[in-house]
Design an enzyme around this catalytic site. Structure first.
Site, PDB file in Angstrom:
ATOM      1  N   GLU A  56       0.843  -1.209   0.000  1.00 15.35           N
ATOM      2  CA  GLU A  56       0.000   0.000   0.000  1.00 15.35           C
ATOM      3  C   GLU A  56       0.874   1.254   0.000  1.00 15.35           C
ATOM      4  OE1 GLU A  56      -1.217   2.087   3.170  1.00 15.35           O
ATOM      5  OE2 GLU A  56      -0.785   0.632   4.734  1.00 15.35           O
ATOM      6  N   LYS A  61      -5.233  11.082   0.009  1.00 19.20           N
ATOM      7  CA  LYS A  61      -5.390   9.775   0.646  1.00 19.20           C
ATOM      8  C   LYS A  61      -6.513   9.069  -0.103  1.00 19.20           C
ATOM      9  CE  LYS A  61      -6.723   7.686   5.078  1.00 19.20           C
ATOM     10  NZ  LYS A  61      -6.865   7.897   6.523  1.00 19.20           N
ATOM     11  N   ASP A 117     -17.386   5.882  12.661  1.00 21.49           N
ATOM     12  CA  ASP A 117     -16.176   5.991  11.857  1.00 21.49           C
ATOM     13  C   ASP A 117     -15.547   4.607  11.766  1.00 21.49           C
ATOM     14  OD1 ASP A 117     -13.846   6.514  10.584  1.00 21.49           O
ATOM     15  OD2 ASP A 117     -13.170   8.111  11.915  1.00 21.49           O
ATOM     16  N   SER A 158     -13.446   2.175   9.287  1.00 19.14           N
ATOM     17  CA  SER A 158     -12.606   2.235   8.090  1.00 19.14           C
ATOM     18  C   SER A 158     -13.198   1.392   6.968  1.00 19.14           C
ATOM     19  CB  SER A 158     -11.209   1.734   8.428  1.00 19.14           C
ATOM     20  OG  SER A 158     -10.439   1.669   7.249  1.00 19.14           O
ATOM     21  N   ALA A 159     -13.087   1.902   5.754  1.00 19.84           N
ATOM     22  CA  ALA A 159     -13.507   1.129   4.576  1.00 19.84           C
ATOM     23  C   ALA A 159     -12.660  -0.146   4.444  1.00 19.84           C
ATOM     24  CB  ALA A 159     -13.382   1.988   3.320  1.00 19.84           C
ATOM     25  N   ASP A 160     -11.534  -0.200   5.142  1.00 15.91           N
ATOM     26  CA  ASP A 160     -10.700  -1.416   5.111  1.00 15.91           C
ATOM     27  C   ASP A 160     -11.519  -2.633   5.544  1.00 15.91           C
ATOM     28  OD1 ASP A 160      -8.704   0.425   4.636  1.00 15.91           O
ATOM     29  OD2 ASP A 160      -7.549  -0.010   6.452  1.00 15.91           O
ATOM     30  N   LYS A 196      -4.681  -0.965  14.003  1.00 18.38           N
ATOM     31  CA  LYS A 196      -3.907   0.049  14.733  1.00 18.38           C
ATOM     32  C   LYS A 196      -4.418   0.250  16.153  1.00 18.38           C
ATOM     33  CE  LYS A 196      -4.061   2.382  11.079  1.00 18.38           C
ATOM     34  NZ  LYS A 196      -4.110   2.442   9.748  1.00 18.38           N
TER      35      LYS A 196
END
Ligand code: PSU
Ligand code: MN
Length: 312
Positions: free
Chosen positions: A26, A87, A137, A139-141, A158
């Site tokens: 990435e 980003k 919130d 993450s789209a991950d 994280k």
């Protein structure tokens, strides 16, 4: 003329042609995760680590109006030195390509590209997840992991995140979370988050077999291989937690939100740790690149690679 914008670098094309192992990398970590000039050095070292294991690195990023799959050394320098890079997550592709923006792809965006061009293994530091203090919130991950058949090698999610909620999300979405030589879910900077895993693999070959079997059934999710950070640089979770809590407080005071949250928190934690967390971050990124390359070596090449056209 129809614009098809996947631009695959020559040595990545060669590796695809001969069915050799490839590892996607990435680039948000380069554009937003680490400061200059550490970011360039890390990007180069990750590529070298993948090569040392006999695999071909494919760093993915947006440049010159195309999605680059594999960067030349000049392009890597350009990306690492970019002023105000974008980003790029899933929502940003169309916009960033049309505006010819230079951008680093997040885990979600990199998975999307890897799958499109037939790369099965991808190395990163830590995935995004459910944020603390902001339960919407997410993450789209995580969503991309639920629907994109790529193996993501990371050190967990994280530490700035709500890790139990992140794990629950992955479980609900049917994403296997496999501990690499561990029974514990790592917490990015720390070898353990205190959460136990029920899937474990002890060799790269075993990981590759599990992944192939998962996908051979027609399951379409991603797979998370979680690798603890190297012992020499790992930081006890209790110590990290103090920095994270302080960073979160400062983020609230500064009114940080949206996609600025993750880079802000990572930088704050690094400052609060006196630079220690960045050392761990770099060590785990390199370690993940190594493990990913080893796993890629045991993956069978794709039998019917998709066709893609290059913009010349
Ligand atoms: N891991 C790192 N540094 C980073 C990231 C991961 O060590 O900068 C990036 C990844 O690209 C990940 C993104 O996809 O942060 C998550 O951002 P968000 O929470 O806004 O989805
Ligand atoms: Mn977010």
């Amino acid at each position: 003329m129809e614009k098809i914008r996947f631009n695959i670098q020559h040595d990545v094309q060669q590796a695809m042609h001969f069915g050799l192992p490839i590892v996607a990398l990435e680039s948000t970590v380069i554009t937003h995760g680490l400061p200059q000039p550490v970011n360039l050095r890390l990007a180069q070292d990750m590529e070298a680590t993948v090569r040392a294991q006999g695999a071909t690195p494919a760093t993915i990023a947006l440049m010159d109006g195309s999605v680059k799959v594999g960067l030349s050394s000049e392009e890597l320098e350009q990306l690492a030195g970019a002023v105000n890079p974008h980003k790029v997550s899933l929502r940003d592709f169309g916009y960033a390509l049309e505006k010819r923006l230079t951008g680093g792809t997040t885990v979600a965006a990199t998975m999307f590209v890897a799958e499109k061009v037939g790369i099965k293994v991808f190395a990163t530091g830590g995935i995004g997840g459910v944020h603390r203090n902001a339960p919407f919130d997410v993450s789209a991950d995580l969503m991309q992991l639920s629907r994109c058949p790529v193996l993501v090698v990371c050190a967990g999610a994280k530490a700035i995140l709500d890790l139990p909620a992140t794990m629950e999300y992955l479980e609900t979405q049917g994403v296997p979370v496999i501990g690499y030589q561990t029974n514990d879910f790592p917490a990015f900077y720390s070898t353990s988050s205190g959460m136990k895993l029920n899937l474990r693999a002890d060799s790269a070959e075993e990981v590759a077999k599990i992944a192939e079997t998962h996908w051979s059934l027609g399951l379409k999710s991603g797979i998370l291989l979680v690798v603890p950070p190297p012992k020499e640089t790992a930081i006890p979770a209790k110590e990290v937690e103090l920095w994270v809590e302080e960073a979160l407080r400062q983020a609230q005071v500064d009114g940080v939100h949206g996609n600025a949250t993750t880079p802000y928190l990572l930088a704050k934690v690094n400052a609060l740790s006196g630079g220690r967390s960045m050392k761990t971050n770099i060590a785990l990124l390199l370690n993940n690149a190594k493990v990913a390359a080893q796993v890629a070596g045991f993956m069978r090449p794709k039998s019917n690679p998709q066709h893609f056209v290059q913009e010349i």
